[in-house]
Design a protein around this motif. Structure first.
Motif, PDB file in Angstrom:
ATOM      1  N   VAL A  76       0.797  -0.772  -0.098  1.00 26.68           N
ATOM      2  CA  VAL A  76       0.639   0.296  -0.052  1.00 26.68           C
ATOM      3  C   VAL A  76       0.905   1.148  -0.143  1.00 26.68           C
ATOM      4  O   VAL A  76       1.907   1.628   0.439  1.00 26.68           O
ATOM      5  N   LEU A  77       0.922   2.283  -0.998  1.00 26.23           N
ATOM      6  CA  LEU A  77       1.046   3.045  -1.207  1.00 26.23           C
ATOM      7  C   LEU A  77       0.536   4.159  -0.329  1.00 26.23           C
ATOM      8  O   LEU A  77      -0.838   4.533  -0.583  1.00 26.23           O
ATOM      9  N   GLU A  78       0.821   5.026   0.152  1.00 23.05           N
ATOM     10  CA  GLU A  78       0.205   6.498   0.962  1.00 23.05           C
ATOM     11  C   GLU A  78       0.764   7.511   1.019  1.00 23.05           C
ATOM     12  O   GLU A  78       2.023   8.230   0.904  1.00 23.05           O
ATOM     13  N   ILE A  79       0.062   8.733   0.569  1.00 24.40           N
ATOM     14  CA  ILE A  79       0.780   9.744   0.541  1.00 24.40           C
ATOM     15  C   ILE A  79      -0.055  11.110   1.357  1.00 24.40           C
ATOM     16  O   ILE A  79      -0.948  11.117   1.360  1.00 24.40           O
ATOM     17  N   GLY A  80       1.076  11.226   2.142  1.00 23.25           N
ATOM     18  CA  GLY A  80       0.775  12.352   2.820  1.00 23.25           C
ATOM     19  C   GLY A  80       0.437  11.559   4.279  1.00 23.25           C
ATOM     20  O   GLY A  80      -0.249  10.988   5.492  1.00 23.25           O
ATOM     21  N   THR A  81       1.844  11.334   4.459  1.00 24.71           N
ATOM     22  CA  THR A  81       2.428  10.430   6.201  1.00 24.71           C
ATOM     23  C   THR A  81       1.801  11.602   7.332  1.00 24.71           C
ATOM     24  O   THR A  81       1.133  10.848   8.162  1.00 24.71           O
ATOM     25  N   GLY A  82       1.682  12.449   7.332  1.00 26.69           N
ATOM     26  CA  GLY A  82       1.615  13.658   8.126  1.00 26.69           C
ATOM     27  C   GLY A  82       1.664  13.199   9.544  1.00 26.69           C
ATOM     28  O   GLY A  82       3.255  12.631   9.923  1.00 26.69           O
ATOM     29  N   VAL A  95      -0.704  -4.942   6.140  1.00 26.99           N
ATOM     30  CA  VAL A  95      -0.230  -4.798   4.998  1.00 26.99           C
ATOM     31  C   VAL A  95       1.301  -3.872   4.662  1.00 26.99           C
ATOM     32  O   VAL A  95       2.076  -3.244   5.814  1.00 26.99           O
ATOM     33  N   GLU A  96       2.572  -3.966   4.032  1.00 27.48           N
ATOM     34  CA  GLU A  96       3.053  -4.041   3.624  1.00 27.48           C
ATOM     35  C   GLU A  96       2.977  -1.925   3.540  1.00 27.48           C
ATOM     36  O   GLU A  96       2.382  -1.913   2.020  1.00 27.48           O
ATOM     37  N   VAL A  97       3.481  -1.186   4.233  1.00 29.66           N
ATOM     38  CA  VAL A  97       3.299   0.170   4.054  1.00 29.66           C
ATOM     39  C   VAL A  97       4.074   1.101   3.247  1.00 29.66           C
ATOM     40  O   VAL A  97       5.523   0.836   4.309  1.00 29.66           O
ATOM     41  N   TYR A  98       4.099   1.665   2.001  1.00 31.11           N
ATOM     42  CA  TYR A  98       4.962   2.665   1.610  1.00 31.11           C
ATOM     43  C   TYR A  98       4.645   4.293   1.673  1.00 31.11           C
ATOM     44  O   TYR A  98       3.554   4.417   0.968  1.00 31.11           O
ATOM     45  N   ARG A 125       9.112   7.791   2.977  1.00 37.43           N
ATOM     46  CA  ARG A 125      10.376   8.920   1.800  1.00 37.43           C
ATOM     47  C   ARG A 125       9.775  10.202   1.437  1.00 37.43           C
ATOM     48  O   ARG A 125       8.758  10.237   2.232  1.00 37.43           O
ATOM     49  N   VAL A 126      11.018  11.723   1.712  1.00 33.63           N
ATOM     50  CA  VAL A 126      10.649  12.441   1.698  1.00 33.63           C
ATOM     51  C   VAL A 126      10.220  12.596   0.504  1.00 33.63           C
ATOM     52  O   VAL A 126      11.072  12.858  -0.453  1.00 33.63           O
ATOM     53  N   GLY A 127       9.323  13.827  -0.387  1.00 39.10           N
ATOM     54  CA  GLY A 127       9.338  14.114  -1.741  1.00 39.10           C
ATOM     55  C   GLY A 127       7.685  13.962  -2.127  1.00 39.10           C
ATOM     56  O   GLY A 127       7.034  13.955  -1.689  1.00 39.10           O
ATOM     57  N   ASP A 128       8.039  14.396  -3.316  1.00 41.23           N
ATOM     58  CA  ASP A 128       5.924  15.153  -4.098  1.00 41.23           C
ATOM     59  C   ASP A 128       5.487  13.411  -3.930  1.00 41.23           C
ATOM     60  O   ASP A 128       5.187  12.766  -4.699  1.00 41.23           O
ATOM     61  N   SER A 130       2.377  13.169  -5.516  1.00 41.85           N
ATOM     62  CA  SER A 130       1.960  13.450  -6.629  1.00 41.85           C
ATOM     63  C   SER A 130       2.484  12.613  -7.974  1.00 41.85           C
ATOM     64  O   SER A 130       1.840  11.819  -8.769  1.00 41.85           O
ATOM     65  N   ALA A 131       3.756  12.321  -7.719  1.00 43.36           N
ATOM     66  CA  ALA A 131       3.909  11.490  -8.412  1.00 43.36           C
ATOM     67  C   ALA A 131       4.713   9.876  -7.697  1.00 43.36           C
ATOM     68  O   ALA A 131       5.358   9.386  -8.078  1.00 43.36           O
ATOM     69  N   GLY A 132       4.112   9.410  -6.356  1.00 45.36           N
ATOM     70  CA  GLY A 132       4.210   8.135  -6.148  1.00 45.36           C
ATOM     71  C   GLY A 132       5.565   7.888  -5.266  1.00 45.36           C
ATOM     72  O   GLY A 132       6.421   8.667  -5.220  1.00 45.36           O
ATOM     73  N   TRP A 133       5.512   6.203  -5.886  1.00 50.37           N
ATOM     74  CA  TRP A 133       6.935   5.973  -5.336  1.00 50.37           C
ATOM     75  C   TRP A 133       7.091   5.064  -6.520  1.00 50.37           C
ATOM     76  O   TRP A 133       7.100   3.666  -6.222  1.00 50.37           O
ATOM     77  N   PRO A 134       7.374   4.844  -7.814  1.00 48.55           N
ATOM     78  CA  PRO A 134       7.728   4.497  -8.693  1.00 48.55           C
ATOM     79  C   PRO A 134       8.843   3.307  -8.949  1.00 48.55           C
ATOM     80  O   PRO A 134       8.301   2.465  -9.779  1.00 48.55           O
ATOM     81  N   GLU A 135       9.887   3.277  -8.206  1.00 47.72           N
ATOM     82  CA  GLU A 135      10.589   2.403  -7.773  1.00 47.72           C
ATOM     83  C   GLU A 135      10.547   1.038  -7.364  1.00 47.72           C
ATOM     84  O   GLU A 135      11.162   0.406  -7.413  1.00 47.72           O
ATOM     85  N   GLU A 136       8.903   1.830  -5.995  1.00 45.71           N
ATOM     86  CA  GLU A 136       8.989   0.532  -5.287  1.00 45.71           C
ATOM     87  C   GLU A 136       7.474   0.038  -5.666  1.00 45.71           C
ATOM     88  O   GLU A 136       6.451  -1.337  -5.570  1.00 45.71           O
TER      89      GLU A 136
END
Length: 213
Positions: A76-82, A95-98, A125-128, A130-136
């Motif tokens: 699972v990819l989460e956008i916005g760790t907060g 689940v495995e969380v990114y 990961r720190v970053g944009d 909206s770009a997701g995490w393409p490497e994963e």
């Protein structure tokens, strides 16, 4: 309300997934809130966590998690760790969380807290966002806790066939809807469902930077 009482309240509000309710019950929401606001942790309301960001209302956290129908072992990819609360709820489901956060000032404390809680199935990961995490990629599910004005194409592209994307979409201060997009198993148009009117902070961007492992 205590976290146990909060879970019982959410069940009365229509959260039916027992695993989601147990995840809420097992966590101390107060751990994810600034010290001067911890007496409000049991309220079903969003709270400020600094830097113009908020920890989401518990009902929304539970509703979004339930709407993804996650299975143990999914990615699972989460956008916005907060503050890390949503990531912690996801992690409790096995689940495995990114998780990606644009603000280092939030990402570092969240990582420190989640590691202290022993959650080794969360990657940071720190970053944009909206770009997701393409490497994963690809991911079984993607969840956004900040609202872009429209669906970022990169996030949809990083879903596996059959994957689910859950994201608030709309202008800041205007109408926003929580949408669920399901990617077809084979070619064709995605299934798009509008689930709920919501209000989230806007999704912002910056150059990506991986946190050290």
């Amino acid at each position: 309300m205590s976290d146990r009482e909060l879970a019982e309240f959410l069940e009365r509000q229509g959260i039916t997934d027992a695993r989601v309710l147990e995840a809420i019950r097992s966590l101390r929401r107060a751990d994810f809130i600034p010290e001067d606001l911890r007496d409000l942790a049991g309220q079903d309301s969003p709270l400020p966590i600094g830097h113009g960001q908020t920890i989401s209302q518990p009902f929304i956290v539970a509703y979004m998690t339930q709407a993804l129908a996650l299975q143990p072992g999914e990615r699972v990819l989460e956008i916005g760790t907060g503050s890390g609360y949503q990531a912690a709820v996801l992690a409790r489901l096995g689940v495995e969380v990114y998780t990606v956060e644009v603000l280092p000032e939030l990402a570092w404390p969240a990582r420190e807290l989640l590691e202290r809680l022993g959650m080794g199935n969360i990657h940071f990961r720190v970053g944009d966002g909206s770009a997701g995490w393409p490497e994963e990629a690809p991911f079984d599910a993607i969840l956004g806790t900040a609202a872009p004005e429209r669906l970022p194409p990169a996030l949809y592209e990083q879903l596996r066939p059959g994957g689910r994307l859950l994201l608030p979409v709309g202008a800041h201060g205007g109408h926003q809807e929580l949408i669920r997009v399901t990617k077809p198993l084979e070619g064709g148009a995605p299934q798009v469902e509008a689930l709920l009117a919501v209000r989230f902070v806007p999704m912002t961007s910056s150059p990506p930077e991986s946190l050290p492992h």
